[in-house]
Design an enzyme around this catalytic site. Sequence first.
Site, PDB file in Angstrom:
ATOM      1  N   HIS A 174       0.849  -1.197   0.000  1.00  0.00           N
ATOM      2  CA  HIS A 174       0.000   0.000   0.000  1.00  0.00           C
ATOM      3  C   HIS A 174       0.885   1.248   0.000  1.00  0.00           C
ATOM      4  O   HIS A 174       2.030   1.215   0.466  1.00  0.00           O
ATOM      5  CB  HIS A 174      -0.902   0.016   1.228  1.00  0.00           C
ATOM      6  CG  HIS A 174      -1.937  -1.064   1.210  1.00  0.00           C
ATOM      7  ND1 HIS A 174      -3.060  -1.015   2.002  1.00  0.00           N
ATOM      8  CD2 HIS A 174      -2.036  -2.221   0.506  1.00  0.00           C
ATOM      9  CE1 HIS A 174      -3.799  -2.089   1.780  1.00  0.00           C
ATOM     10  NE2 HIS A 174      -3.189  -2.844   0.882  1.00  0.00           N
ATOM     11  N   GLU A 224       0.873   3.929   1.809  1.00  0.00           N
ATOM     12  CA  GLU A 224       1.341   4.361   3.129  1.00  0.00           C
ATOM     13  C   GLU A 224       2.490   3.489   3.622  1.00  0.00           C
ATOM     14  O   GLU A 224       3.473   3.992   4.175  1.00  0.00           O
ATOM     15  CB  GLU A 224       0.198   4.310   4.156  1.00  0.00           C
ATOM     16  CG  GLU A 224      -0.958   5.238   3.837  1.00  0.00           C
ATOM     17  CD  GLU A 224      -2.069   4.573   3.028  1.00  0.00           C
ATOM     18  OE1 GLU A 224      -3.204   5.053   3.097  1.00  0.00           O
ATOM     19  OE2 GLU A 224      -1.797   3.564   2.326  1.00  0.00           O
ATOM     20  N   CYS A 280      -6.122   1.863   5.604  1.00  0.00           N
ATOM     21  CA  CYS A 280      -6.720   0.619   6.080  1.00  0.00           C
ATOM     22  C   CYS A 280      -6.140   0.300   7.464  1.00  0.00           C
ATOM     23  O   CYS A 280      -5.247   0.996   7.956  1.00  0.00           O
ATOM     24  CB  CYS A 280      -6.432  -0.509   5.091  1.00  0.00           C
ATOM     25  SG  CYS A 280      -4.696  -1.018   5.039  1.00  0.00           S
ATOM     26  N   CYS A 287      -2.295  -0.224   7.365  1.00  0.00           N
ATOM     27  CA  CYS A 287      -1.524   1.015   7.213  1.00  0.00           C
ATOM     28  C   CYS A 287      -1.570   1.873   8.475  1.00  0.00           C
ATOM     29  O   CYS A 287      -0.557   2.446   8.878  1.00  0.00           O
ATOM     30  CB  CYS A 287      -2.026   1.792   6.005  1.00  0.00           C
ATOM     31  SG  CYS A 287      -1.677   0.958   4.439  1.00  0.00           S
TER      32      CYS A 287
END
Length: 157
Positions: A52, A54, A82, A85
């Site tokens: 992801h 992040e 999410c 993250c």
Amino acid sequence: MDHEHYMRMAVDAARQAEKDGAVAIAAILVKDGKVISSGESTTWIQKDPSGHGEINCIRAACKELDTTDLTGCVMYGTLEPCGMCLSCAAWANLGALYFGAYRKDVAGNEYEIKGWNSEEAAKNMRLTNGGSIQVTGGILRDECAALLKEYKNWTKQ
């Protein structure tokens, strides 16, 4: 701190991610007014569920600063983080995380934790340094959501 200024930088990174063949999601990390790192979503490109934006941004910042403690850093991401993250941000001791679009703004992004709200979840998190993480969404919300409108099925990339 000029939140819109930094979010526009994250939006630019998300646009570049899309040009690179990735989903248009990105994050930047700032410390003392200086951009330390950026990260784009590479999940589908690298076949890595942890890729992801992040997470990639935090990895890059830790490498750049040669530490796992990002105390004093602030993250700007184009999409609500999410659970993975947000937890990574807490482990890294980020004091604040600002995001643009809420996950409910993006059709097809309903996977993960039912009823997830990162702003509420952050209120129950404690950082490894004993502090807390402030999570605030909605910065350039419409612009960030527009980046992702074309993605109808997040799991079939």
